[in-house]
Design an enzyme around this catalytic site. Structure first.
Site, PDB file in Angstrom:
ATOM      1  N   TYR A  66       0.791  -1.308   0.006  1.00  0.00           N
ATOM      2  CA  TYR A  66      -0.011   0.032  -0.200  1.00  0.00           C
ATOM      3  C   TYR A  66       0.660   1.417  -0.129  1.00  0.00           C
ATOM      4  CZ  TYR A  66       0.080   0.198   5.133  1.00  0.00           C
ATOM      5  OH  TYR A  66       0.377   0.303   6.637  1.00  0.00           O
ATOM      6  N   GLU A  67       0.228   2.248  -0.208  1.00  0.00           N
ATOM      7  CA  GLU A  67       0.867   3.651  -0.601  1.00  0.00           C
ATOM      8  C   GLU A  67       1.666   3.867  -1.585  1.00  0.00           C
ATOM      9  OE1 GLU A  67      -0.747   6.034   1.007  1.00  0.00           O
ATOM     10  OE2 GLU A  67      -1.485   4.878   2.631  1.00  0.00           O
ATOM     11  N   GLY A  68       1.249   2.951  -2.546  1.00  0.00           N
ATOM     12  CA  GLY A  68       1.937   2.817  -3.949  1.00  0.00           C
ATOM     13  C   GLY A  68       2.820   1.494  -3.701  1.00  0.00           C
TER      14      GLY A  68
END
Length: 596
Positions: A442-444
């Protein structure tokens, strides 16, 4: 039951002996008077809170998870989470590094970074509830109107309200240009938002009375793609002119995601059914405003895995010293016992030292990055501020991806040290592994971070940012060139620096002919750059340890052992990575899709 001791000695070593924090802060008017005793006192209290209040809730929170009342759309966090959060507010921890103008304590981001490492070691799921609030604070501080700041910032700073960022939708993850959530202008200047967001960490919970959502959406006349995205602040409860809470805003949790880990944090599907919000920043410029929060979150995810690396290491060491299994190949080491403790076996030590090295290297990089942010925000010289900002931009994808990759490696190794007990829940190790694996996504995803590093942060400016860091490494190597004791550290550092320069040039030339060459090499390239930066910091830490080991403090002896292990056993990974990066795109794209 697992255990956790805040690594205060190592934090103090990095802060005061490697980075010379208080001397660096003297150039920043906002922090010029801060002394080492105050820094250490804050960290000690932060460690107590993490270890004594938050850590005991970790396993129970994972087992219990969160509960959604589908009728009311309300989410209840695991037992004890709300009481711990009340103590967090009481201790003033949300305000630590925030602007005094809005009720903050005005301490450096660097201290906040150390606080969050310890909180993540103690309980990542709990820490995510206040974790995104600081990013929401930063986004509104930079782009909010005076009215938005007056309404939301004091409550975010005090911790009375928490914040989220609502980006992802069912049909789009990283490619935000595909998002569909709509924002319809209203006669009073507000907007009504309709759409669905997914994977929203801490999107709904019972720890606070209001949640401030920062939501990406499209205006009716917005251009297609990422150039048509606007940012809105959408509170759970509308706020009256006098600051009191008004009616419930129709932004509801429709479901909780059932995840492999981080069970104690509510990952929500959020439905907006005409929810009222106000525009943050300029129309169709929302992505730039949200990037402040996204970058803060990416650094924060790196801290999550750093925290997990540390706590997994501590528990694996304790187990390895206690667990008896077989005899050492070179003869009994504990002849008075039925078998030797497993810490005598070389491969067990390799796994433990890998986790230790990734924790210590990650800590140095994370604290250095936080100090750069303090300079970016507070240095009186604009040139220094810009230089710090450029380096933060370069390091952010490395902090996120390299530290989370290493966290996965380290927690997996530490689970392996436990053998069969590693996957038994009562020891706590399998939870660390499950939680750490999510951080890589997550978060890229880490591939996205790698593309960002190579494509945007390196090749897009012809390596300008990377060359600046390279000059710092070269200066350090030059300074230590005649120091015989440092040759085992600076020689491989200099060698890798030269190889990164050549690899970057080669990849840049290939990318001109075929942009897919960037995609083929990016993941390997980021890991090589991560090792280059770790090697630089381990060399700096070794220099301090060499200078001080004569005092007889075993801390410096251990630091040298860890540095030598890193250079001997972990840094050589770069040779294979460089070869893989140079292999190019052909082996990946040659096979016809039908053959998969």
């Amino acid at each position: 039951m697992p255990q956790y001791t805040p690594p205060l000695r190592d934090m103090q070593f990095v802060l005061h002996e490697v980075l010379n924090l208080t001397e660096e802060l003297k150039a920043l008017p906002a922090h010029a008077e801060l002394d080492a005793d105050t820094v250490n006192a804050v960290l000690e209290e932060a460690g107590k809170f993490a270890a004594e209040v938050v850590f005991p809730l970790n396993q129970g929170g994972d087992a219990e998870g969160c509960t959604l009342d589908k009728a009311s759309h309300e989410v209840t966090a695991p037992t004890g989470f709300k009481a711990a959060y009340a103590k967090y507010i009481e201790g003033g921890w949300p305000a630590l590094s925030c602007d005094p103008k809005f009720g903050g304590q005005g301490l450096p981001i660097t201290l906040n970074q150390c606080l969050f490492e310890m909180l993540n070691s103690a309980n990542q799921a709990w820490t995510m509830y206040p974790g995104l609030s600081h990013g929401a604070y930063e986004a509104l501080l930079a782009h909010g109107t005076p009215e938005q700041q007056a309404t939301y910032l004091p409550k975010l700073v005090s911790g009375e309200w928490t914040g989220t960022m609502c980006l992802t939708e069912p049909h789009c993850g990283t490619d935000l240009g595909l998002l569909r959530t709509k924002a319809e202008p209203q006669p009073d200047g507000r907007y009504r938002l309709s759409g669905q967001k997914i994977f929203i960490s801490a999107g709904e919970h019972d720890l606070v009375e209001n949640i401030v959502h920062l939501v990406l959406a499209r205006l009716p006349d917005a251009p297609a793609g990422s150039k048509g995205i606007s940012l809105f602040v959408v509170p759970k409860f509308l706020v009256n002119a006098d600051g009191t809470l008004g009616e419930r805003n129709p932004i509801f949790c429709g479901a909780l995601e059932h995840k492999m880990g981080i069970h104690g944090n509510a990952t929500c599907q959020m439905n907006l059914d005409g929810a009222l919000g106000t525009l943050v920043g300029q129309p169709n410029k929302g992505l730039a405003a949200m990037f402040i929060m996204m970058n803060a979150a990416r650094l924060g995810v790196g801290m999550q895995s750093l925290g997990l690396t540390e706590v997994a290491y501590q528990n694996a060491v304790a187990y390895a010293k206690d667990r008896l299994q077989m005899r050492s190949l070179s003869g009994p080491k504990a002849p008075e016992k039925a078998a030797d403790p497993i810490i005598v076996h070389p491969d067990v030590r390799k796994m433990l030292l890998t986790a230790r090295a990734y924790a210590e290297g990650g800590r140095a990089l994370a604290i250095h990055s936080a100090l750069l942010i303090d300079k970016e925000l507070n240095h009186p010289d604009e040139a220094v501020r810009q230089e710090a900002a450029d380096e933060v931009a370069l390091l952010t994808p490395i902090v996120k991806a390299f530290l989370t990759d290493n966290g996965w490696i380290a927690t997996s190794h530490c689970l392996q040290v436990f053998g069969g007990h590693g996957y038994i829940a009562e020891w706590g190790m399998e939870q660390f592994v499950r939680d750490a694996r999510i951080n890589m996504i997550y978060e890229g995803t880490n591939t996205i971070q790698s593309l960002d590093l190579l494509g945007r942060k390196v090749l897009a400016d012809n390596g300008k940012k990377l060359k600046k860091f390279g000059r710092r490494i070269a200066e350090f190597v030059e300074e230590e060139g005649t120091n015989e004791a440092m040759q085992e550290f600076v020689n491989p550092l200099a060698d890798l620096g030269d190889k990164v320069t050549k690899l970057t040039t080669e990849l840049g030339m290939k990318a001109f002919g075929n942009p897919d060459e960037v995609g083929a090499a990016a993941v390997d390239y980021l890991r090589v750059c991560g090792h280059l930066i770790f090697a630089y910091f381990f060399a700096r830490m070794a220099k301090v340890a060499l200078e001080k080991q004569g005092a007889g403090d075993p801390f410096y002896t251990a630091k040298l052992h860890t540095a030598r292990f890193y250079f001997a056993k972990l840094l050589p990974e770069t040779a294979g990575l460089i070869r893989s990066a140079r292999a190019g795109v052909a082996p990946l794209m040659a096979m016809d899709e039908a053959l998969f």
